[in-house]
Design a protein around this motif. Structure first.
Motif, mmCIF file in Angstrom:
data_model
loop_
_atom_site.group_PDB
_atom_site.id
_atom_site.type_symbol
_atom_site.label_atom_id
_atom_site.label_comp_id
_atom_site.label_asym_id
_atom_site.label_seq_id
_atom_site.Cartn_x
_atom_site.Cartn_y
_atom_site.Cartn_z
ATOM 1 N N ARG A 173 -32.473 -17.378 28.984
ATOM 2 C CA ARG A 173 -32.384 -17.953 30.032
ATOM 3 C C ARG A 173 -33.156 -17.723 31.594
ATOM 4 O O ARG A 173 -33.012 -16.382 31.676
ATOM 5 N N VAL A 195 -35.526 -22.157 29.523
ATOM 6 C CA VAL A 195 -34.232 -21.312 28.358
ATOM 7 C C VAL A 195 -35.428 -22.384 27.162
ATOM 8 O O VAL A 195 -36.079 -22.960 26.729
ATOM 9 N N LYS A 196 -34.795 -20.494 26.514
ATOM 10 C CA LYS A 196 -35.979 -20.332 24.842
ATOM 11 C C LYS A 196 -34.990 -21.985 24.039
ATOM 12 O O LYS A 196 -33.649 -22.199 24.490
ATOM 13 N N THR A 197 -36.422 -21.573 23.801
ATOM 14 C CA THR A 197 -35.269 -23.194 23.298
ATOM 15 C C THR A 197 -36.121 -22.799 20.977
ATOM 16 O O THR A 197 -36.961 -22.300 21.191
ATOM 17 N N ASP A 198 -35.813 -23.780 20.247
ATOM 18 C CA ASP A 198 -36.246 -23.445 18.704
ATOM 19 C C ASP A 198 -37.213 -24.525 18.236
ATOM 20 O O ASP A 198 -36.462 -25.618 18.217
ATOM 21 N N ALA A 202 -36.653 -28.593 17.866
ATOM 22 C CA ALA A 202 -37.413 -29.963 18.515
ATOM 23 C C ALA A 202 -37.509 -30.504 17.623
ATOM 24 O O ALA A 202 -37.250 -31.534 17.663
#
Length: 203
Positions: A173, A195-198, A202
């Motif tokens: 973040r 924000v780091k996402t997968d 998603a």
């Protein structure tokens, strides 16, 4: 993903570049055409104007006198010289130093005029300095030994001149806030959060 770095000499991924370009600035900004030949597609940024030498082997950049770092100190020609010298310093080991290999040197004519000298004339020489070089403040980073710059705590809390300030950087973040006193005017957004996402989740 998390940016690997946000201090200009070390930015090597798109995530770091997104943040860098909001916190720091170039001498001039390229337009949406992304045409890197000559200077016709560039508009002023830190430099409010520039003047080519008659032989096209140097360019004098006039820094906007209103430009300020986030700590309130003025942006000067010395910052441009320091930034270039830092990018090309072998001890710094910048991943993008090679992009400025045609630049011979940067000198300071006066507090607001940086003169850039080239090794040879090329169609992209303006782009090589005006856009490839990201300017950062000597008074903040200049006292840090070159071989320790990357690991110094100040490198994780960058001071730029862009419309956003980096106020928090946690794993996964990054938070930026609008610089309300920015010389180019306040940004339309008050806050940006990365924000780091997968990607698989998603999908």
């Amino acid at each position: 993903s998390d940016p690997s770095d946000v201090l200009p000499p070390y930015v090597a991924d798109i995530d770091g570049r997104r943040i860098q370009d909001l916190v720091f600035e170039h001498l001039a900004e390229i337009d949406s055409s992304l045409n890197t030949l000559n200077d016709r597609t560039f508009s002023p940024r830190l430099a409010q104007k520039w003047t080519w030498a008659t032989d096209s082997m140097s360019i004098a950049f006039s820094i906007n006198p209103a430009a300020r770092w986030h700590d309130g100190q003025p942006v000067t020609a010395k910052d441009v010289r320091y930034s270039f010298n830092t990018f090309i310093d072998p001890k710094v080991a910048s991943t993008t130093a090679s992009l400025m290999s045609n630049i011979d040197s940067v000198s300071v004519r006066d507090s607001l005029t940086a003169v850039v000298f080239f090794k040879k004339r090329t169609p992209e020489q303006f782009y090589d300095i005006a856009y490839q070089l990201v300017v950062f403040p000597e008074h903040v980073y200049g006292s840090i030994p070159a071989d320790r710059l990357r690991t110094d705590p100040k490198s994780k809390a960058p001071v730029g001149s862009g419309r956003f300030r980096l106020v928090r950087w946690d794993p996964g973040r990054v938070e930026l806030l609008s610089d309300t006193a920015n010389y180019r005017g306040r940004a339309k957004l008050d806050r940006l959060i990365f924000v780091k996402t997968d990607a698989s989740a998603a999908a």
